[in-house]
Scaffold this motif. Structure first.
Motif, PDB file in Angstrom:
ATOM      1  N   ILE A   6       0.833  -1.205   0.000  1.00 35.19           N
ATOM      2  CA  ILE A   6       0.000   0.000   0.000  1.00 35.19           C
ATOM      3  C   ILE A   6       0.865   1.251   0.000  1.00 35.19           C
ATOM      4  N   ILE A   7       1.898   1.257   0.846  1.00 28.40           N
ATOM      5  CA  ILE A   7       2.802   2.411   0.905  1.00 28.40           C
ATOM      6  C   ILE A   7       3.489   2.625  -0.439  1.00 28.40           C
ATOM      7  N   THR A  50       1.776   6.677  -6.790  1.00 25.87           N
ATOM      8  CA  THR A  50       0.694   7.585  -7.173  1.00 25.87           C
ATOM      9  C   THR A  50       1.079   9.035  -6.919  1.00 25.87           C
ATOM     10  N   ALA A  51       1.681   9.296  -5.753  1.00 25.25           N
ATOM     11  CA  ALA A  51       2.097  10.659  -5.424  1.00 25.25           C
ATOM     12  C   ALA A  51       3.140  11.177  -6.407  1.00 25.25           C
ATOM     13  N   GLN A  81      10.875  -2.454  -0.863  1.00 21.94           N
ATOM     14  CA  GLN A  81       9.481  -2.766  -0.555  1.00 21.94           C
ATOM     15  C   GLN A  81       8.941  -3.917  -1.398  1.00 21.94           C
ATOM     16  N   PHE A 140       2.381   1.779  -3.470  1.00 18.05           N
ATOM     17  CA  PHE A 140       1.437   2.311  -4.458  1.00 18.05           C
ATOM     18  C   PHE A 140       1.107   3.776  -4.170  1.00 18.05           C
ATOM     19  N   LEU A 141       1.050   4.155  -2.892  1.00 20.06           N
ATOM     20  CA  LEU A 141       0.818   5.553  -2.541  1.00 20.06           C
ATOM     21  C   LEU A 141       1.992   6.421  -2.988  1.00 20.06           C
ATOM     22  N   GLU A 142       3.212   5.917  -2.791  1.00 12.82           N
ATOM     23  CA  GLU A 142       4.400   6.648  -3.244  1.00 12.82           C
ATOM     24  C   GLU A 142       4.382   6.808  -4.761  1.00 12.82           C
TER      25      GLU A 142
END
Length: 279
Positions: free
Chosen positions: A101-102, A108-109, A248, A104-106
């Motif tokens: 999750i972290i 996306t950001a 990761q 994919f958030l990175e």
């Protein structure tokens, strides 16, 4: 293949298991340290005795950064430690999914920051100006702004006149402050010969001519200076993010060693889910 929630002892390398356990316990201890520093800072500011004061600050409270980062590190470190030591599939799944999750958030950001660069710049400008207004409201925020302006040799979001937003530094006739029409000392250019910081160096400086200002304070704003820093250190920044991403998604050390199976998926958690569902 598996017994209950645990892999068989011989299926995971003992050396790798304890190496991962040691790495995660250091990660967990760092999380505890971050949380302790954050709670101590809030205790010193009286927030713990008056929880409602959390919302009183108009700007960003840096303590939140310690608490959020510390909380994430604490949870991940705990799951990684116990999952590696006990070979607990549930905790390993939780650990892997959380990392996924972290990641994919990175990702996306990063994509959004590249696509919406102007919007990001506007939001950064809004964020800095909002914190300029709250400069004297919180000592941690004040220290963060001072550090930023000294490190990037900048003043305000786009220039020294942004300090007109602060009630203590604005140039209005109704301002009774001694800091009227000035800037914080962190905006002042440093004299290598001075051993003691002159905290009054920014007094009345914006009431002087542009040429006098250029010799006394930083003229450039922090937003363009941050952009310049990113361009100058793009290779280093990209390398750090790529390294984090590889750690990761490419951590194969806790994968069980089953014979006769296909090569597991790139993401550990997909592999963990598929192995348990196939029992």
């Amino acid at each position: 293949m598996m017994s209950g929630k645990h892999f068989k002892a011989q299926e995971v390398s003992c050396c790798i298991k304890y190496f991962i356990f040691g790495f995660n316990i250091i990660f967990w201890l760092l999380g505890v340290t971050f949380l302790a520093v954050g709670l101590w800072a809030w205790s010193e500011k009286g927030v713990l005795s008056n929880i409602s004061s959390i919302t009183d600050l108009g700007g960003f409270d840096p303590v939140w950064l310690f608490l959020v980062v510390g909380g994430v590190m604490f949870i991940l470190g705990f799951a990684g430690c116990i999952g590696a030591l006990r070979e607990n599939s549930f905790l390993l799944k939780f650990f892997s999914v959380f990392l996924g999750i972290i990641f994919f958030l990175e990702l996306t950001a990063g994509v959004l920051a590249f696509v919406f660069k102007d919007w990001i710049k506007d939001q950064l400008n809004f964020f800095i100006n909002n914190n300029i207004r709250a400069y004297r409201d919180d000592i941690d925020l004040q220290n963060l702004i001072d550090f930023t302006q000294e490190y990037w040799e900048c003043c305000g979001a786009f220039g020294a006149d942004d300090w007109n937003l602060n009630i203590y530094f604005n140039c209005t006739d109704s301002n009774p402050s001694r800091e009227k029409c000035g800037v914080p000392f962190s905006c002042c250019t440093k004299d290598p010969a001075e051993d003691v910081i002159n905290t009054q160096c920014g007094y009345d400086i914006r009431a002087k001519t542009d040429s006098e200002q250029r010799t006394s304070i930083y003229i450039k704003g922090c937003v363009p200076q941050f952009e310049k820093w990113l361009q100058d250190n793009l290779t280093v920044v990209a390398g750090i993010f790529i390294g984090i991403a590889l750690l990761q998604v490419g951590n194969p050390h806790l994968r069980p060693k089953y014979s006769g199976l296909r090569t597991p998926s790139t993401f550990n958690f997909w592999y963990l889910f598929s192995t348990e569902s196939s029992e």
